[in-house]
Design an enzyme around this catalytic site. Structure first.
Site: not given
Ligand SMILES: NC(=O)c1ccc[n+]([C@@H]2O[C@H](COP(=O)([O-])OP(=O)(O)OC[C@H]3O[C@@H](n4cnc5c(N)ncnc54)[C@H](O)[C@@H]3O)[C@@H](O)[C@H]2O)c1
Ligand SMILES: O=C(O)C(=O)C[C@@H](O)[C@H](O)[C@H](O)COP(=O)(O)O
Length: 548
Positions: A309, A331, A373, A415, A425, A429, A433, A436, A440, A452
Site C-alpha cells: 500500500r 500520477k 508536452e 508542472k 486533480e 491540475r 490534460n 490529452h 489518449h 504519446h
Molecule cells: N504520469 C504522468 O503524469 C505522465 C505524463 C505524461 C506522460 N506520461 C506517460 O509517459 C509515457 C510516455 O513516456 P516517454 O515519451 O518517455 O516514452 P517511453 O517511456 O515509452 O520511452 C520511449 C522509448 O525510449 C526508450 N528510452 C528511454 N530512455 C532512453 C534513453 N535515454 N536512451 C535510449 N532509449 C531510451 C524506452 O525504452 C522506450 O522504448 C506514456 O505512457 C504517457 O502516458 C505520464
Molecule cells: O499530470 C497530469 O495531470 C497530466 O494530465 C499530464 C499528462 O501530460 C499525462 O499524460 C497524464 O498521464 C495524463 O493523465 P490522465 O489522468 O489523463 O491519464
C-alpha cells in the site's frame, strides 16, 4: 616558448573546465577546451561521434584539435581525458606547463557515474574507472610537470594549488587578452525545482543537471535496506550500472527489466514486479528507483504505490517527456484494454533526478515526442517556451540544441506549480490534460503502439480548433499550434473515418463526469479553461479540421 600558459590534463569529470576557467580569470587570460573544439568541428556531441564513427575517428579529431590549440592558444588549455593516449600529443606537450588533475575512484564515480555522455563509463562505472585509470595514470604523469589532487578540495583551492605548483604569479596572463574563445557551462550543480507537499504527501525536489548519480543514496536514505531498480530493456546497461553502484554502497539491490514503452504499462508487468519484490522480501522502508522514460516511471511509481500500500520511490527520467511531465507530479498508472492510464494512483516520488546527459542516446522520434508536452506547457502557461522553439525549431529536436536545458526547466516549473497546489486533480491540475482527451483516444485506437507525444500533438490541434469553434480562441493562437508543432516534426492529422471510435474512447476519459464530456481549451494564450459538454456538431467540426 609560446603556446598555452597552462595545460590541464586528467580524467573526465575531474573538473578541468571549472578549474581552467577559474585559472584563466585569475591570470587575466582566456580559457579553451579541446573537447569543445572537437564538438564544434564535428557538429555533434562526443557520445554521438563515438556512436556514429567510433573511438578511432574521435581520437583523430582530438589529435588535430590539440595540435591546433597548442599552436594558437596562449591562455589556459584543457585537454579531453583520453588525449594523452596519443603519442604525438604527448610529444607535443613536452616543454609545456602541463598539470595533471587527479581524483580517487569514489570521487570519480560520484562525479561521472550516470553520465551517459561519457561513452566509456556507461556500464559498471567503478570497475571501468579503475581499468581506465590503470591504463592512463602513467601517461598523465609522463606529460605533467606537476600533479594536483582534487579530492575534497574546492575548485578555488585546486586552482590555487595549480598556481603554487607552477610558481605562477596571478599577473602571468595577458590582461589585454580578448574574451573567451570557448565558454562552457561550468559545473554549477543542478537546478533544483521544489514541489510542495499536499494531501498528506511530503515535498520533494526535481533536480536538473548532469552527473546526478551521487544524489541517489541520500534520497534513498539509510532506513532502506533493499532497492529495486526498474528500467526498460533499452536501458539494460544503465539499469545494471545503477544497480551495481547501489549494491556497492551496501544496499541489497535488484534490477527489474521492463519491456520498452507502452508494453510495460500492463497489469501483467506490474504483477511481475510485485512478484520480484515479494521474493526479495521488500518491506515498507525499502525503495524503488525508476530509470527510464514515462512508461517506466509510470509503472515504477504504480508498483511503489501498490506494494504494501505504498513504498517510497525515486524517478530517474531519461526522456524529455518523462523529465518535463511523467516523472513529476505523482500520477502513476497502467493502461487497460478499455483505455489509457485507467488504473493508477497519485503517489509522488521522493525525488526526481533529470540527468540531461541521458538524452544523448534517445532516438530522435522519442526526443521529438517529448516536445509535445513541452509545447503543451508553452500554450497553457509559459509562452516563452513557444518563442524559444520558434527561434530555432531544428535545435528543439535535439539535446544539442541551444535551449534544451531552458525548455526542460521551464516546462518542469509549469508542472511543479500546478501539482504543488492540486496533487489530486480536483481542479487546476486538469489543465495539464490539454490535448490529452483526443490524444489518449488515439493511443487506445492504435493499441498503444503510437508515441504519446504524437497523439497529444494531434489532440492539441483538435483542442485549439474546439476552442476556436466555441468562440473562445483567437485565430492566430489556434493557427500557431499547427506551425509550432509541425516545425519540430510532430503530426497534425489523423484518419477521418475513425471519429466514431475516438468519440467512444473519449467517453471514459478521466475528466468525464457521467455522460458529460469535458475538454481543456484555451481562452487565449496561457489561459486554459474547461469546456463542458460541447455540442456534438462542434466536436465533429473540430475533428474535421484534424482529419486526414
Ligand atoms: N504520469 C504522468 O503524469 C505522465 C505524463 C505524461 C506522460 N506520461 C506517460 O509517459 C509515457 C510516455 O513516456 P516517454 O515519451 O518517455 O516514452 P517511453 O517511456 O515509452 O520511452 C520511449 C522509448 O525510449 C526508450 N528510452 C528511454 N530512455 C532512453 C534513453 N535515454 N536512451 C535510449 N532509449 C531510451 C524506452 O525504452 C522506450 O522504448 C506514456 O505512457 C504517457 O502516458 C505520464
Ligand atoms: O499530470 C497530469 O495531470 C497530466 O494530465 C499530464 C499528462 O501530460 C499525462 O499524460 C497524464 O498521464 C495524463 O493523465 P490522465 O489522468 O489523463 O491519464
Amino acid at each position: 616558448m609560446s603556446g598555452p600558459l597552462i595545460v590541464l590534463v586528467g580524467p573526465m569529470g575531474v573538473g578541468k573546465s571549472t578549474v581552467g576557467e577559474l585559472l584563466a580569470d585569475r591570470l587575466g587570460t582566456t580559457y579553451r577546451d579541446t573537447d569543445a573544439d572537437v564538438v564544434a568541428t564535428a557538429g555533434k556531441p562526443i557520445s554521438e561521434i563515438f556512436y556514429d564513427e567510433g573511438e578511432e575517428h574521435f581520437r583523430e579529431l582530438e589529435r588535430q584539435a590539440v595540435r591546433t590549440a597548442v599552436a594558437e592558444h596562449t591562455g589556459v588549455l584543457s585537454l579531453g581525458g583520453g588525449a594523452v593516449l596519443d603519442e604525438t600529443t604527448r610529444t607535443l606537450l613536452a616543454d609545456h606547463a602541463v598539470v595533471y588533475l587527479s581524483m580517487d575512484v569514489e570521487e570519480a564515480v560520484k562525479r561521472v557515474g550516470l553520465n551517459t555522455a561519457r561513452p566509456l563509463l556507461a556500464v559498471n562505472p567503478r570497475r571501468q574507472w579503475r581499468e581506465l585509470m590503470d591504463a592512463r595514470r602513467h601517461l598523465y604523469t609522463e606529460v605533467a610537470r606537476a600533479t594536483v589532487a582534487t579530492d575534497e578540495r574546492t575548485p578555488e583551492e585546486v586552482a590555487q594549488a595549480v598556481l603554487d605548483a607552477l610558481e605562477l604569479p596571478e599577473s602571468a596572463g595577458d590582461p589585454a587578452a580578448p574574451g573567451r574563445e570557448n565558454t562552457r557551462m561550468t559545473d554549477q550543480g543542478p537546478t533544483r525545482i521544489q514541489i510542495a507537499g499536499s494531501a498528506g504527501t511530503d515535498p520533494y525536489e526535481v533536480l536538473v543537471g548532469r552527473q546526478l548519480l551521487g544524489e541517489l543514496p541520500s534520497l534513498i536514505g539509510d532506513r532502506a535496506r533493499r532497492v529495486a531498480v526498474l528500467h526498460p530493456e533499452a536501458l539494460a546497461e544503465t539499469g545494471e550500472a545503477v544497480r551495481q553502484d547501489l549494491a556497492e554502497q551496501g544496499y541489497e539491490a535488484i534490477a527489474i527489466q521492463l519491456p520498452n514503452a507502452e508494453e510495460a504499462k500492463t497489469v501483467e508487468v506490474a504483477a511481475y514486479c510485485w512478484k520480484a519484490l515479494g521474493q526479495t522480501g521488500f518491506t515498507r522502508t525499502d525503495v524503488i528507483v525508476g530509470v527510464g522514460g514515462g512508461a517506466t516511471t509510470d509503472v515504477a511509481g504504480f508498483v511503489a504505490a501498490t506494494w504494501l500500500r505504498g513504498v517510497r520511490w525515486i524517478a530517474v527520467p531519461t526522456t524529455v517527456l518523462a523529465m518535463v511531465d511523467a516523472a513529476v507530479g505523482g500520477k502513476t498508472g497502467i493502461n487497460t484494454a478499455e483505455g489509457k492510464n485507467l488504473v493508477g494512483a497519485f503517489h509522488p516520488p521522493a525525488g526526481v533526478l533529470c540527468d540531461l546527459a541521458a538524452l544523448d542516446s534517445l532516438p530522435v522520434h522519442d526526443y521529438v515526442s517529448g516536445m509535445a508536452e513541452v509545447i503543451k506547457a508553452g500554450f497553457i502557461a509559459d509562452p516563452a517556451i513557444l518563442d524559444l522553439i520558434e527561434s530555432d525549431p531544428e535545435g528543439a529536436r535535439t539535446p544539442a540544441g541551444p535551449h534544451t536545458a531552458e525548455l526542460i526547466e521551464r516546462s518542469i516549473r509549469v508542472k511543479a506549480e500546478v501539482v504543488s497546489s492540486d496533487l489530486k486533480e480536483s481542479g487546476l491540475r486538469e489543465i495539464l490534460n490539454y490535448g490529452h482527451t483526443l490524444g489518449h483516444a488515439i493511443e487506445k485506437n492504435e493499441r498503444y503502439k503510437w508515441r504519446h507525444g504524437a497523439a497529444v500533438s494531434i489532440g492539441m490541434v483538435f483542442a485549439a480548433e474546439l476552442g476556436r469553434l466555441a468562440g473562445r480562441l483567437d485565430d492566430a493562437t489556434a493557427d500557431r499550434h499547427r506551425t509550432v508543432l509541425e516545425s519540430v516534426g510532430l503530426p497534425l492529422t489523423y484518419r477521418g473515418d475513425q471519429w466514431p471510435k475516438l468519440l467512444e474512447n473519449m467517453k471514459i476519459d478521466k475528466k468525464s463526469r457521467g455522460d458529460l464530456l469535458r475538454f481543456i481549451v484555451l481562452d487565449g494564450l496561457g489561459k486554459p479553461t474547461v469546456l463542458e459538454g460541447p455540442d456534438p456538431a462542434v466536436l465533429l467540426a473540430a475533428y474535421g479540421e484534424v482529419s486526414a
